[in-house]
Design a protein around this motif. Structure first.
Motif, PDB file in Angstrom:
ATOM      1  N   ASN A 177       0.822  -1.213   0.000  1.00 57.79           N
ATOM      2  CA  ASN A 177       0.000   0.000   0.000  1.00 57.79           C
ATOM      3  C   ASN A 177       0.853   1.259   0.000  1.00 57.79           C
ATOM      4  OD1 ASN A 177      -2.514  -1.254  -0.094  1.00 57.79           O
ATOM      5  ND2 ASN A 177      -2.553  -1.543   2.112  1.00 57.79           N
ATOM      6  N   SER A 178       1.960   1.232   0.717  1.00 58.91           N
ATOM      7  CA  SER A 178       2.868   2.371   0.747  1.00 58.91           C
ATOM      8  C   SER A 178       3.437   2.642  -0.648  1.00 58.91           C
ATOM      9  CB  SER A 178       3.992   2.109   1.751  1.00 58.91           C
ATOM     10  OG  SER A 178       4.854   3.198   1.865  1.00 58.91           O
ATOM     11  N   LEU A 179       3.915   1.602  -1.305  1.00 60.68           N
ATOM     12  CA  LEU A 179       4.448   1.738  -2.659  1.00 60.68           C
ATOM     13  C   LEU A 179       3.367   2.213  -3.634  1.00 60.68           C
ATOM     14  CD1 LEU A 179       6.687  -1.430  -2.909  1.00 60.68           C
ATOM     15  CD2 LEU A 179       7.466   0.935  -3.088  1.00 60.68           C
ATOM     16  N   ARG A 180       2.192   1.616  -3.532  1.00 60.14           N
ATOM     17  CA  ARG A 180       1.084   1.985  -4.412  1.00 60.14           C
ATOM     18  C   ARG A 180       0.716   3.462  -4.239  1.00 60.14           C
ATOM     19  NH1 ARG A 180      -4.931   0.281  -3.424  1.00 60.14           N
ATOM     20  NH2 ARG A 180      -4.106   0.952  -1.460  1.00 60.14           N
ATOM     21  N   ASN A 181       0.656   3.923  -2.995  1.00 55.66           N
ATOM     22  CA  ASN A 181       0.311   5.322  -2.742  1.00 55.66           C
ATOM     23  C   ASN A 181       1.380   6.272  -3.270  1.00 55.66           C
ATOM     24  OD1 ASN A 181      -2.072   4.597  -1.499  1.00 55.66           O
ATOM     25  ND2 ASN A 181      -1.196   4.626   0.551  1.00 55.66           N
ATOM     26  N   LEU A 210       0.938   9.008  -6.228  1.00 52.73           N
ATOM     27  CA  LEU A 210       1.259  10.414  -5.986  1.00 52.73           C
ATOM     28  C   LEU A 210       2.109  10.990  -7.115  1.00 52.73           C
ATOM     29  CD1 LEU A 210       1.435  12.843  -3.868  1.00 52.73           C
ATOM     30  CD2 LEU A 210       3.608  11.794  -3.209  1.00 52.73           C
ATOM     31  N   VAL A 211       3.157  10.282  -7.486  1.00 55.11           N
ATOM     32  CA  VAL A 211       4.058  10.752  -8.544  1.00 55.11           C
ATOM     33  C   VAL A 211       3.338  10.729  -9.895  1.00 55.11           C
ATOM     34  CG1 VAL A 211       6.212  10.280  -9.776  1.00 55.11           C
ATOM     35  CG2 VAL A 211       6.132  10.112  -7.276  1.00 55.11           C
ATOM     36  N   THR A 212       2.547   9.712 -10.137  1.00 54.47           N
ATOM     37  CA  THR A 212       1.800   9.616 -11.392  1.00 54.47           C
ATOM     38  C   THR A 212       0.858  10.799 -11.552  1.00 54.47           C
ATOM     39  OG1 THR A 212       1.932   7.206 -11.380  1.00 54.47           O
ATOM     40  CG2 THR A 212       0.198   8.191 -12.729  1.00 54.47           C
ATOM     41  N   ARG A 213       0.108  11.129 -10.488  1.00 59.08           N
ATOM     42  CA  ARG A 213      -0.809  12.274 -10.552  1.00 59.08           C
ATOM     43  C   ARG A 213      -0.043  13.572 -10.793  1.00 59.08           C
ATOM     44  NH1 ARG A 213      -2.910   9.749  -6.042  1.00 59.08           N
ATOM     45  NH2 ARG A 213      -2.118  11.425  -4.694  1.00 59.08           N
ATOM     46  N   ALA A 214       1.123  13.699 -10.163  1.00 63.54           N
ATOM     47  CA  ALA A 214       1.932  14.915 -10.354  1.00 63.54           C
ATOM     48  C   ALA A 214       2.372  15.044 -11.807  1.00 63.54           C
ATOM     49  CB  ALA A 214       3.148  14.894  -9.433  1.00 63.54           C
ATOM     50  N   VAL A 215       2.836  13.960 -12.396  1.00 65.13           N
ATOM     51  CA  VAL A 215       3.315  13.989 -13.781  1.00 65.13           C
ATOM     52  C   VAL A 215       2.151  14.203 -14.744  1.00 65.13           C
ATOM     53  CG1 VAL A 215       4.419  12.616 -15.601  1.00 65.13           C
ATOM     54  CG2 VAL A 215       5.382  12.632 -13.291  1.00 65.13           C
ATOM     55  N   GLY A 253      10.174  19.795 -10.603  1.00 62.17           N
ATOM     56  CA  GLY A 253       9.454  20.761  -9.790  1.00 62.17           C
ATOM     57  C   GLY A 253       8.055  20.288  -9.434  1.00 62.17           C
ATOM     58  N   ALA A 254       7.351  19.727 -10.413  1.00 66.29           N
ATOM     59  CA  ALA A 254       5.992  19.237 -10.172  1.00 66.29           C
ATOM     60  C   ALA A 254       5.995  18.071  -9.190  1.00 66.29           C
ATOM     61  CB  ALA A 254       5.347  18.813 -11.492  1.00 66.29           C
ATOM     62  N   VAL A 255       6.932  17.153  -9.365  1.00 69.52           N
ATOM     63  CA  VAL A 255       7.008  15.997  -8.470  1.00 69.52           C
ATOM     64  C   VAL A 255       7.423  16.450  -7.068  1.00 69.52           C
ATOM     65  CG1 VAL A 255       8.221  13.829  -8.010  1.00 69.52           C
ATOM     66  CG2 VAL A 255       7.403  14.341 -10.318  1.00 69.52           C
ATOM     67  N   THR A 256       8.361  17.379  -6.997  1.00 70.52           N
ATOM     68  CA  THR A 256       8.790  17.895  -5.694  1.00 70.52           C
ATOM     69  C   THR A 256       7.628  18.551  -4.960  1.00 70.52           C
ATOM     70  OG1 THR A 256      11.056  18.224  -6.445  1.00 70.52           O
ATOM     71  CG2 THR A 256      10.363  19.501  -4.536  1.00 70.52           C
ATOM     72  N   PHE A 257       6.851  19.344  -5.679  1.00 70.45           N
ATOM     73  CA  PHE A 257       5.692  19.997  -5.083  1.00 70.45           C
ATOM     74  C   PHE A 257       4.733  18.961  -4.496  1.00 70.45           C
ATOM     75  CE2 PHE A 257       1.502  22.063  -5.341  1.00 70.45           C
ATOM     76  CZ  PHE A 257       1.751  23.186  -4.570  1.00 70.45           C
ATOM     77  N   ALA A 258       4.466  17.900  -5.242  1.00 71.42           N
ATOM     78  CA  ALA A 258       3.561  16.842  -4.773  1.00 71.42           C
ATOM     79  C   ALA A 258       4.146  16.100  -3.577  1.00 71.42           C
ATOM     80  CB  ALA A 258       3.259  15.864  -5.915  1.00 71.42           C
ATOM     81  N   VAL A 259       5.423  15.755  -3.659  1.00 73.56           N
ATOM     82  CA  VAL A 259       6.067  14.999  -2.575  1.00 73.56           C
ATOM     83  C   VAL A 259       6.123  15.830  -1.294  1.00 73.56           C
ATOM     84  CG1 VAL A 259       8.284  14.028  -1.820  1.00 73.56           C
ATOM     85  CG2 VAL A 259       7.376  13.453  -4.071  1.00 73.56           C
ATOM     86  N   GLU A 260       6.503  17.084  -1.409  1.00 70.98           N
ATOM     87  CA  GLU A 260       6.579  17.941  -0.214  1.00 70.98           C
ATOM     88  C   GLU A 260       5.189  18.164   0.381  1.00 70.98           C
ATOM     89  OE1 GLU A 260       9.325  18.731   1.463  1.00 70.98           O
ATOM     90  OE2 GLU A 260      10.315  17.499  -0.055  1.00 70.98           O
ATOM     91  N   GLY A 261       4.180  18.316  -0.463  1.00 68.27           N
ATOM     92  CA  GLY A 261       2.807  18.434   0.033  1.00 68.27           C
ATOM     93  C   GLY A 261       2.380  17.193   0.792  1.00 68.27           C
TER      94      GLY A 261
END
Length: 84
Positions: free
Chosen positions: A25-29, A33-38, A54-62
């Motif tokens: 579940n952790s990997l899937r989430n 997250l990265v897929t939605r950002a891209v 930048g887009a992925v960083t924004f999503a990951v930091e959020g």
């Protein structure tokens, strides 16, 4: 991806490996997250490594910020049980 100086650009997310199901579940989430950002990157920016980063960083930091908030709320709730 690399920046203008040649430094490697990366983001990291902690994978919870407490059990097989939790790890899955952790990997899937994280992948979601990265897929939605891209997927949210405009077509003209998708070819820019810095734009994608930048887009992925924004999503990951959020995501990380939200996890910190949830931990804080849980800690506050735990403390509140003892302060009645």
């Amino acid at each position: 991806s690399h920046d203008k100086d040649g430094s490697i650009l990366k983001n990291t997310l902690k994978i919870d490996d407490s059990s097989i199901d939790v790890t899955y579940n952790s990997l899937r989430n994280h992948i979601s997250l990265v897929t939605r950002a891209v997927e949210g990157i405009h077509e003209e920016n998708i070819k820019s490594p810095l734009g994608v980063y930048g887009a992925v960083t924004f999503a990951v930091e959020g995501y990380k910020d939200w996890e910190r908030i949830k931990k804080g709320v849980n800690f506050f709730s735990w403390i509140k049980k003892f302060v009645k």
